[in-house]
Design a protein around this motif. Structure first.
Motif, mmCIF file in Angstrom:
data_model
loop_
_atom_site.group_PDB
_atom_site.id
_atom_site.type_symbol
_atom_site.label_atom_id
_atom_site.label_comp_id
_atom_site.label_asym_id
_atom_site.label_seq_id
_atom_site.Cartn_x
_atom_site.Cartn_y
_atom_site.Cartn_z
ATOM 1 N N VAL A 23 0.754 -0.825 0.371
ATOM 2 C CA VAL A 23 0.150 -0.345 -0.190
ATOM 3 C C VAL A 23 1.355 1.411 0.028
ATOM 4 C CG1 VAL A 23 -1.407 1.746 1.449
ATOM 5 C CG2 VAL A 23 -1.434 -0.905 1.116
ATOM 6 N N ASP A 24 0.988 2.444 -0.745
ATOM 7 C CA ASP A 24 1.592 3.173 -1.071
ATOM 8 C C ASP A 24 0.627 5.084 -0.980
ATOM 9 O OD1 ASP A 24 3.583 5.163 -1.882
ATOM 10 O OD2 ASP A 24 4.216 4.347 -3.594
ATOM 11 N N GLY A 25 0.897 4.995 0.178
ATOM 12 C CA GLY A 25 0.215 6.303 0.041
ATOM 13 C C GLY A 25 -1.060 7.048 0.410
ATOM 14 N N VAL A 26 -1.991 5.830 0.652
ATOM 15 C CA VAL A 26 -3.330 6.000 0.355
ATOM 16 C C VAL A 26 -3.980 7.164 0.981
ATOM 17 C CG1 VAL A 26 -5.332 4.668 0.639
ATOM 18 C CG2 VAL A 26 -3.476 3.627 -0.918
ATOM 19 N N TYR A 228 -5.051 1.326 -7.470
ATOM 20 C CA TYR A 228 -4.296 0.414 -8.146
ATOM 21 C C TYR A 228 -3.105 0.142 -7.550
ATOM 22 C CZ TYR A 228 -1.867 -1.411 -12.514
ATOM 23 O OH TYR A 228 -1.517 -2.176 -13.203
ATOM 24 N N ALA A 229 -2.724 -1.172 -7.891
ATOM 25 C CA ALA A 229 -1.115 -1.248 -7.547
ATOM 26 C C ALA A 229 -0.557 -0.828 -5.643
ATOM 27 C CB ALA A 229 -0.031 -1.315 -8.444
ATOM 28 N N GLY A 230 -1.353 -0.913 -5.290
ATOM 29 C CA GLY A 230 -1.067 0.313 -4.399
ATOM 30 C C GLY A 230 -1.538 1.437 -3.520
ATOM 31 N N GLN A 231 -2.469 2.292 -4.637
ATOM 32 C CA GLN A 231 -1.905 3.466 -4.683
ATOM 33 C C GLN A 231 -3.558 3.902 -5.023
ATOM 34 O OE1 GLN A 231 0.768 4.688 -7.581
ATOM 35 N NE2 GLN A 231 1.966 5.212 -6.629
ATOM 36 N N LYS A 232 -4.252 4.880 -4.491
ATOM 37 C CA LYS A 232 -5.214 5.500 -4.913
ATOM 38 C C LYS A 232 -5.283 5.668 -5.998
ATOM 39 C CE LYS A 232 -7.932 8.998 -3.199
ATOM 40 N NZ LYS A 232 -8.286 9.524 -2.259
#
Ligand SMILES: Nc1ncnc2c1ncn2[C@@H]1O[C@H](COP(=O)(O)OP(=O)(O)O)[C@@H](O)[C@H]1O
Ligand code: SF4
Ligand SMILES: [Mg+2]
Lengths: 325, 335
Positions: A23-26, A228-232
């Motif tokens: 998860v990347d900066g959601v 998508y792929a850990g990002q919103k």
């Protein structure tokens, strides 16, 4: 103040082959009594982000966030014990696989009453009464008997109803439903969705509905967050999103809906969500995006403005989906 | 449930006949003529020899002999010891409580330590406790019993003088032994210090006999727990806000118990049969020592009957374990 507010939530897993950012900066924000849908293909980090918020990830996960507030409390500051007072009570979650989500060694009644005793401190008689009431609420016929049943004696749909009854047992302010219908038959799917939205309406709880099915989103949600792929990658009210998707990924998801298919065959998005080893340089969607250019492939895009649905894209779309298709 | 027990009993029938057959064949294939052995160094006259052959039925066809033997077994008649002339059955049941008492103590010791150790190790997978426990388990498992017993005797009986070296109770105490279970009889004898003495005598044999089961149970609990801990219903239990103690100790352990109960059951079986070494080292008057002595004395009816009885005991333990499965995990009862 929103009921739930997560800002810049990231989750890193320590894996045997090195760290992996699932998860990347959601950012997530849900108001009281609101229905938010989180959509995205499998592997987009939808489950992981919600499990992180619930504190249910294994120890290999490192969770970071700038803001993690629920119901006026900073979840990051709470001790594990204080957090356990909230989860299962004010914030509950149901999962994709009803058959394996209930403990095979205990009756449905035992498992639902466990929560009632823990959080509400009800005595045996009150627990039984409340359990019967809950089973009636979720539409389980002959509740007294079903309370005595073991999970393997019930169908998948019935087990999911038990899970829902368990989750709403303590009148949560927020219910997270993680693909609650994916494992069920089509006919049962609609029933469970109706049940969830009905309960949401009657109890006034907020609902986060995780799904990979845009059709489900259209029927239930008020606001949609696309992951998508850990990002919103985009967030809009449901009508606007369906009318004017701003991110090419959203647009592609919508084009894949059966009723929007213009060709005879259902268009699917070619390729898969990048995993640990094939994360692209620039925009994570670039290998699959039909608008991708050199800039996309080298420079990661940042979220656009609110009127462009916070689309994480260098070239947000602003034509309507119908015209686009 | 009754049907379940009955079907399990049926599956034991072939095993039971197999065991009687092996026990029966045992004394016929072993070198040496039992009659000659029985007669001992004084020898036997040819007439007396013939007489004995007829008396023991050795002159009849083997099938008939087996049939007679089987009939005897089914009627609870296992023959008489060549040496003491007492019925094998009586001897067995005089000595069995001693073995059972020791075996139960050993398995309780192994379970009480092994189960929590395995759970804690699984929950703290890869950390210090886990690694220490798993290496100790490996050592415990591969330790030669004889050597381990001697080490404990040297340290605790020799150097420290804390524990006695042999027997079941100090010679100071004398009382009737109606049940054969020393702890029980000592408790009811009313003699001061008797129970304490009996416990004292049990400590070292219990540790020695329980070491391997302890290692096996700890490892099995750990691996079963690791498997269960990644199950969806464990996540559900945690999502309810249950404390780790309830999640691990109730939701996970209950599911992990099936394979653990299996190894506990298997251990009890091997303990009953395998107390031989421990009983010999500690002069523990149980069936292990009885069997060893009988083999040395060529007391064939005892060896034969003892084998059958030990096998039956193991089968009873297995049946009990099978029934426990159904209680622990209702899904199994259905199958
Ligand atoms: N415990 C874990 N350890 C390592 N990687 C994980 C773990 N759980 C999930 N992942 C990875 O995180 C990514 C996101 O997973 P998930 O949130 O389950 O996706 P979604 O729910 O959107 O289908 C996937 O690539 C998955 O392989
Ligand atoms: S940034 Fe480029 S590749 Fe990424 S979604 Fe937008 S147009 Fe497609
Ligand atoms: Mg998921």
């Amino acid at each position: 103040m929103p009921l739930l507010e997560l800002r810049n939530l990231s989750v890193d897993f320590a894996t045997a082959s090195g760290p992996f950012r699932a998860v990347d900066g959601v950012d997530v924000s849900v108001d009281k009594g609101e229905i938010l849908a989180i959509v995205g293909e499998s592997g987009s980090g939808k489950s992981v982000s919600m499990l992180a918020m619930m504190g249910l990830l294994p120890w290999t996960a490192t969770v970071t966030a700038d803001v993690m507030n629920f119901d006026g409390k900073d979840l990051r500051q709470l001790s594990p014990k204080a957090r356990r007072k909230i989860i299962g009570k004010d914030m509950a979650m149901i999962f994709q696989e009803p058959m394996s989500s209930l403990n095979p060694c205990f009756t449905a009644g035992y498992q639902i009453k466990e929560a009632l005793r823990l959080h509400l401190g009800l005595d045996a008689k009150a627990r039984q009464k409340r359990a019967v009431e809950l089973f009636e609420m979720v539409g389980i016929p002959a509740p007294e008997e079903r309370l005595k049943a073991f999970p393997h004696q019930l169908s998948g749909g019935m087990n999911q109803r038990v899970m829902i009854a368990m989750a709403i047992a303590c009148n949560p302010k927020l219910l997270i439903a993680d693909e609650p219908t994916t494992a069920l038959d089509v006919t049962i799917q609609a029933q469970i969705l109706d049940l969830l939205t009905g309960l949401q309406r009657d109890t006034g709880m907020a609902l986060i509905l995780i799904t990979h099915d845009m059709g489900v989103v259209a029927e239930t949600a008020e606001r949609v967050s696309v992951q998508y792929a850990g990002q919103k990658v985009e967030e809009q009210p449901v009508a606007d999103l369906f009318a004017t998707p701003h991110h090419p990924y959203t647009s592609a998801l919508l084009a894949a809906l059966p009723e929007r298919a213009t060709e005879r065959h259902l268009p699917t998005i070619p390729g898969v969500v990048p995993g640990q080893f094939d994360r692209p340089e620039g925009c994570l969607f670039s290998p699959r995006c039909k608008f991708a250019d050199d800039r996309c492939r080298t420079v990661p895009p940042v979220p656009a403005s609110a009127d462009l649905g916070f689309a994480r894209c260098h070239y947000p779309l602003s034509v309507s989906a119908e015209a686009e298709a | 449930m009754l049907r379940f027990i009955f079907s399990r009993l049926l599956t034991f029938l072939p095993t039971f006949f197999g065991v009687t057959l092996i026990a029966f064949a045992f004394i016929r294939v072993l070198p040496g003529d039992p009659i000659i052995v029985m007669a001992g160094e004084r020898g036997v006259t040819p007439e007396r020899y013939q007489e004995l052959i007829t008396q023991f039925g050795f002159d009849r066809p083997v099938i008939v002999q087996y049939w007679d033997y089987l009939k005897g077994v089914l009627h609870g008649d296992l023959g008489h010891s060549f040496v003491t002339k007492k019925p094998v059955w009586d001897e067995f049941f005089t000595l069995f409580p001693a073995t059972l008492e020791l075996s139960l103590c050993a398995i309780v010791f192994a379970t009480l330590l092994g189960l929590p150790a395995g759970v804690i190790a699984a929950v703290n997978r890869g950390k210090f406790f886990d690694r220490t426990l798993m290496s100790s388990a490996l050592i415990g498992y591969s330790m030669p019993i004889f050597w381990w017993a001697l080490l404990l005797i040297i340290v605790f009986s020799g150097w420290l003088g804390w524990t006695p070296v042999s027997g079941r109770i100090s010679l100071m105490y004398y009382f009737d032994n109606p049940t054969g279970f020393m702890l029980w009889d000592a408790l009811w004898s009313g003699q001061k210090g008797a129970l304490w003495s009996a416990i004292h005598h049990l400590i070292l044999p219990t540790i020695v006999l329980g070491t391997i089961p302890l290692a096996v149970i700890a490892r099995q609990t750990r691996s079963a727990m690791l498997e269960v801990l990644s199950e969806d219903y464990i996540r559900t239990a945690r999502a309810k806000g249950l404390a780790p103690f309830r999640v691990n100790g109730v939701h996970a352990l209950r599911n992990a118990l099936i394979p653990v109960i299996t190894v506990i059951g298997l251990s009890v079986g091997t303990l009953l049969a395998g107390a031989i070494l421990t009983e010999t080292i500690f002069s523990w008057p149980g069936i292990g020592k009885w069997m060893v002595d009988s083999i040395f004395r060529r007391d064939y009816p005892v060896v034969q009957g003892g084998l059958v009885l030990i096998a039956v005991m193991v089968m009873i333990v297995n049946l009990t374990v099978d029934m426990l499965y159904g209680f622990i995990n209702p899904k199994i009862r259905k199958r």
